[in-house]
Design a protein around this motif. Structure first.
Motif, short mmCIF file in Angstrom:
data_model
loop_
_atom_site.label_atom_id
_atom_site.label_comp_id
_atom_site.label_asym_id
_atom_site.label_seq_id
_atom_site.Cartn_x
_atom_site.Cartn_y
_atom_site.Cartn_z
N SER A 79 -20.29 85.31 44.11
CA SER A 79 -19.16 86.01 44.74
C SER A 79 -19.59 86.61 46.08
O SER A 79 -18.75 87.00 46.88
CB SER A 79 -18.57 87.07 43.82
N LEU A 85 -14.95 89.49 48.18
CA LEU A 85 -15.69 90.13 47.09
C LEU A 85 -16.99 90.68 47.66
O LEU A 85 -17.23 90.58 48.85
CB LEU A 85 -15.96 89.12 45.96
N SER A 86 -17.83 91.24 46.79
CA SER A 86 -19.05 91.79 47.38
C SER A 86 -20.26 91.53 46.50
O SER A 86 -21.17 92.32 46.45
CB SER A 86 -18.88 93.29 47.61
N VAL A 89 -18.85 94.56 43.09
CA VAL A 89 -18.72 96.01 43.21
C VAL A 89 -19.11 96.62 41.88
O VAL A 89 -19.62 97.74 41.79
CB VAL A 89 -17.25 96.36 43.53
N ILE A 90 -18.85 95.83 40.82
CA ILE A 90 -19.18 96.34 39.50
C ILE A 90 -20.61 95.96 39.12
O ILE A 90 -20.95 95.92 37.96
CB ILE A 90 -18.19 95.80 38.45
N TYR A 150 -2.37 101.57 43.64
CA TYR A 150 -3.43 102.01 44.57
C TYR A 150 -2.92 103.01 45.59
O TYR A 150 -3.62 103.94 45.97
CB TYR A 150 -4.01 100.80 45.33
N SER A 222 -11.62 95.54 45.21
CA SER A 222 -10.98 95.46 43.89
C SER A 222 -9.52 95.02 44.02
O SER A 222 -8.99 94.38 43.12
CB SER A 222 -11.12 96.77 43.12
N ALA A 225 -9.90 91.32 44.06
CA ALA A 225 -10.29 90.82 42.73
C ALA A 225 -9.11 90.93 41.76
O ALA A 225 -8.92 90.09 40.89
CB ALA A 225 -11.49 91.60 42.19
N THR A 229 -6.25 87.17 40.05
CA THR A 229 -6.43 87.12 38.60
C THR A 229 -5.13 87.51 37.89
O THR A 229 -4.62 86.79 37.03
CB THR A 229 -7.52 88.12 38.17
N ALA A 233 -2.54 85.14 35.73
CA ALA A 233 -2.35 85.43 34.30
C ALA A 233 -0.84 85.62 34.02
O ALA A 233 -0.31 85.10 33.04
CB ALA A 233 -3.13 86.67 33.90
N PRO A 266 -8.20 83.19 34.65
CA PRO A 266 -8.27 83.28 36.11
C PRO A 266 -9.71 83.42 36.59
O PRO A 266 -10.07 82.90 37.63
CB PRO A 266 -7.47 84.54 36.43
N GLY A 267 -10.55 84.12 35.85
CA GLY A 267 -11.97 84.17 36.21
C GLY A 267 -12.66 83.06 35.43
O GLY A 267 -13.31 83.31 34.44
N TYR A 293 -21.74 81.31 33.82
CA TYR A 293 -21.06 81.30 32.52
C TYR A 293 -19.58 81.05 32.79
O TYR A 293 -19.06 81.40 33.85
CB TYR A 293 -21.27 82.63 31.77
C1 HEM Z 1 -6.21 88.94 34.12
C2 HEM Z 1 -6.85 89.80 34.86
C3 HEM Z 1 -8.33 89.70 35.23
C4 HEM Z 1 -9.29 88.81 34.87
C5 HEM Z 1 -9.17 87.62 33.92
C6 HEM Z 1 -10.52 89.21 35.54
C7 HEM Z 1 -11.73 88.55 35.40
C8 HEM Z 1 -12.87 88.86 36.11
C9 HEM Z 1 -14.14 88.19 36.01
C10 HEM Z 1 -14.45 87.04 35.04
C11 HEM Z 1 -15.01 88.76 36.89
C12 HEM Z 1 -16.49 88.40 37.10
C13 HEM Z 1 -17.24 89.35 36.18
C14 HEM Z 1 -18.73 89.13 36.17
O1 HEM Z 1 -19.23 88.00 36.10
O2 HEM Z 1 -19.45 90.14 36.20
C15 HEM Z 1 -14.29 89.81 37.57
C16 HEM Z 1 -14.82 90.60 38.55
C17 HEM Z 1 -14.17 91.68 39.12
N1 HEM Z 1 -12.92 92.15 38.77
FE1 HEM Z 1 -11.63 91.28 37.51
N2 HEM Z 1 -10.27 90.32 36.28
C18 HEM Z 1 -8.94 90.66 36.14
C19 HEM Z 1 -8.28 91.71 36.72
C20 HEM Z 1 -8.87 92.64 37.55
C21 HEM Z 1 -8.20 93.82 38.07
C22 HEM Z 1 -6.74 94.21 37.73
C23 HEM Z 1 -9.11 94.47 38.87
C24 HEM Z 1 -8.97 95.76 39.66
C25 HEM Z 1 -7.96 96.60 39.56
C26 HEM Z 1 -10.34 93.70 38.85
C27 HEM Z 1 -11.49 94.01 39.56
C28 HEM Z 1 -12.65 93.25 39.56
C29 HEM Z 1 -13.79 93.51 40.44
C30 HEM Z 1 -13.92 94.65 41.46
C31 HEM Z 1 -14.74 92.50 40.18
C32 HEM Z 1 -16.09 92.31 40.88
C33 HEM Z 1 -15.86 91.46 42.11
C34 HEM Z 1 -17.12 91.17 42.90
O3 HEM Z 1 -17.87 90.23 42.52
O4 HEM Z 1 -17.36 91.87 43.88
N3 HEM Z 1 -10.17 92.60 38.04
N4 HEM Z 1 -12.99 89.85 37.09
#
Ligand code: HEM
Length: 388
Positions: A79, A85-86, A89-90, A150, A222, A225, A229, A233, A266-267, A293
């Motif tokens: 990412s 993305l960064s 962030v998490i 937000y 965020s 992100a 997604t 969904a 979506p991810g 993964y």
């Molecule tokens: C159906 C909804 C969503 C799905 C399926 C989803 C799925 C994912 C997945 C698979 C990752 C990568 C995680 C990893 O490998 O560590 C991710 C990263 C992330 N998600 Fe979500 N997400 C959803 C909604 C959201 C929402 C609503 C937010 C914020 C309000 C959010 C914020 C983030 C952030 C900040 C990251 C890290 C991005 C980065 O790489 O910098 N996500 N998400």
């Protein structure tokens, strides 16, 4: 110990390995890799993406990637190449992650979430009647809900739309740097943050993020992100409900979302880097390799599916009258678990239906009153139909 270069891999193209397919049609590519891994009796396969990459197929790999934080590092993962993305962030391995979480946590208590829930609900536009484009509707709906959560709806709507537009396009469009657009978004974020830092009366997400060092970047990342997604969904959920209207009732919507996230996550791929050489089931994976993964692959993993069908259908198949019970479970699923409709569809008395349901519950050890049992039954029967 085998070298990872002996792992199965999908067919390559001369000169670019798997890069072209990764960009243009990644799902068939990883589907083929997973099929080759399974027929070779392993749970990982290899990709050539400019640097060594290994993709896992089953739950054991996912568990390792997501829990062994010392070995699988977020830093330097995929990412990072998308400016939206960064690289996480998490990032759970970033310095100071723990302290940062505790700094933010008071802002994300239950009361706060409930307030956000009410606000996002109010921002949700009505679902149109008749035929409509689910993706376009979901896109607009999610933009409004994000703006509400937000920024209390105060972010310039046209700018928000323009900022997130490249994420609606296929790779590599989202990876192209857009410094001017990002500068405009940052300026709007600063304007809204100033209001929150100097005045009172805002309890949206920006009010929580604005006082934190780097908080505005976190808001921006965020948002990106969250946007595609949630949009996808929601669009798939609408499409799924249009195909299966019997599941369109509030008590089933949780199960519908789970099924949608399983089939169309979506991810669809997450990435890490290996911080050390790793021995994985007799294969040496090299330090620095990308470790990928995929919720898409694990949601469609035949081994996990067989587990589920065995758990629910196995006990029924083993008893006398099992076929009748199985038809009962099918009719329950087809009617969204309406007992009146099921009994009339099967031409049986309500008491007979209740008796059969009790037998199914006793044999499987799962209560049919629970939404998660109902979604498991739906899933098991769908999978069995697909396998059959
Ligand atoms: C159906 C909804 C969503 C799905 C399926 C989803 C799925 C994912 C997945 C698979 C990752 C990568 C995680 C990893 O490998 O560590 C991710 C990263 C992330 N998600 Fe979500 N997400 C959803 C909604 C959201 C929402 C609503 C937010 C914020 C309000 C959010 C914020 C983030 C952030 C900040 C990251 C890290 C991005 C980065 O790489 O910098 N996500 N998400």
């Amino acid at each position: 110990m085998r070298d990872f270069r002996f792992l199965p891999e999908p067919p390559t193209r001369p000169g670019n390995g798997h890069l072209q397919d990764w960009a243009l049609s990644p799902l068939p590519l990883i589907g083929e890799g997973a099929a080759r891994a399974r027929s070779a009796g392993v749970d990982v396969f290899r990709l050539r993406l400019g640097l060594p990459a290994v993709v896992g197929v089953g739950a054991a790999w996912n568990r390792a990637v997501l829990t062994d934080l010392g070995t699988f590092r977020s830093a330097g993962s995929l990412s990072r190449i998308v400016p939206y993305l960064s690289g996480g962030v998490i990032l759970s391995d970033a310095p100071g992650h723990g302290g940062r979480r505790s700094l933010m946590n008071p802002g994300f208590g239950r009361a706060h979430l409930l307030a956000l829930q009410a606000r996002t609900r109010a921002a949700l536009p009505g679902v149109p009647d008749g035929e409509f484009d689910a993706l376009a509707w979901a896109d607009g709906a999610v933009l409004r809900m994000l703006n509400a959560a937000y920024f209390s709806g105060e972010f310039d709507a046209g700018l928000l739309h323009a900022f997130l537009a490249p994420l609606r396009r296929p790779f590599p469009v989202p990876a192209i740097p857009r410094p001017l657009l990002f500068a405009r978004v940052d300026a709007e974020l600063r304007r809204l943050a100033r209001v929150r830092l100097t005045g009172r009366g805002h309890d949206d997400l920006l009010a929580v993020l604005a006082p934190l060092p780097g908080g505005l970047e976190e808001a921006r990342v965020s948002l990106a992100a969250a946007h595609d997604t949630t949009t996808h969904a929601l669009a798939y959920a609408i499409w799924f409900l249009a195909q299966h209207p019997q599941w369109h009732a509030p008590e089933h919507h949780g199960a519908v979302l789970k099924e949608v996230l399983r089939l169309f996550p979506p991810g669809w791929m997450g990435s890490r880097r290996l911080s050390r050489d790793l021995d994985w089931n007799g294969v040496r994976l090299p330090r620095g390799a990308l470790a990928l993964y995929s919720p898409y692959l694990s949601g469609r993993d035949r081994a996990a599916q067989a587990d589920l069908t065995d758990q629910l259908l196995g006990p029924l198949a083993a008893v006398r009258g099992g076929e009748e019970l199985r038809r009962t479970a099918e009719a329950l699923c087809d009617t969204g678990f309406s007992q009146v409709e099921t009994a009339s569809r099967l031409g049986i008395h309500a008491n007979t239906l209740r008796y059969r349901m009790e037998r199914i519950e006793a044999l499987t050890g799962r209560s049919l009153a629970l939404p998660e049992t109902r979604s498991l039954w739906w899933l098991a029967l769908q999978l069995e139909r697909l396998q059959g």
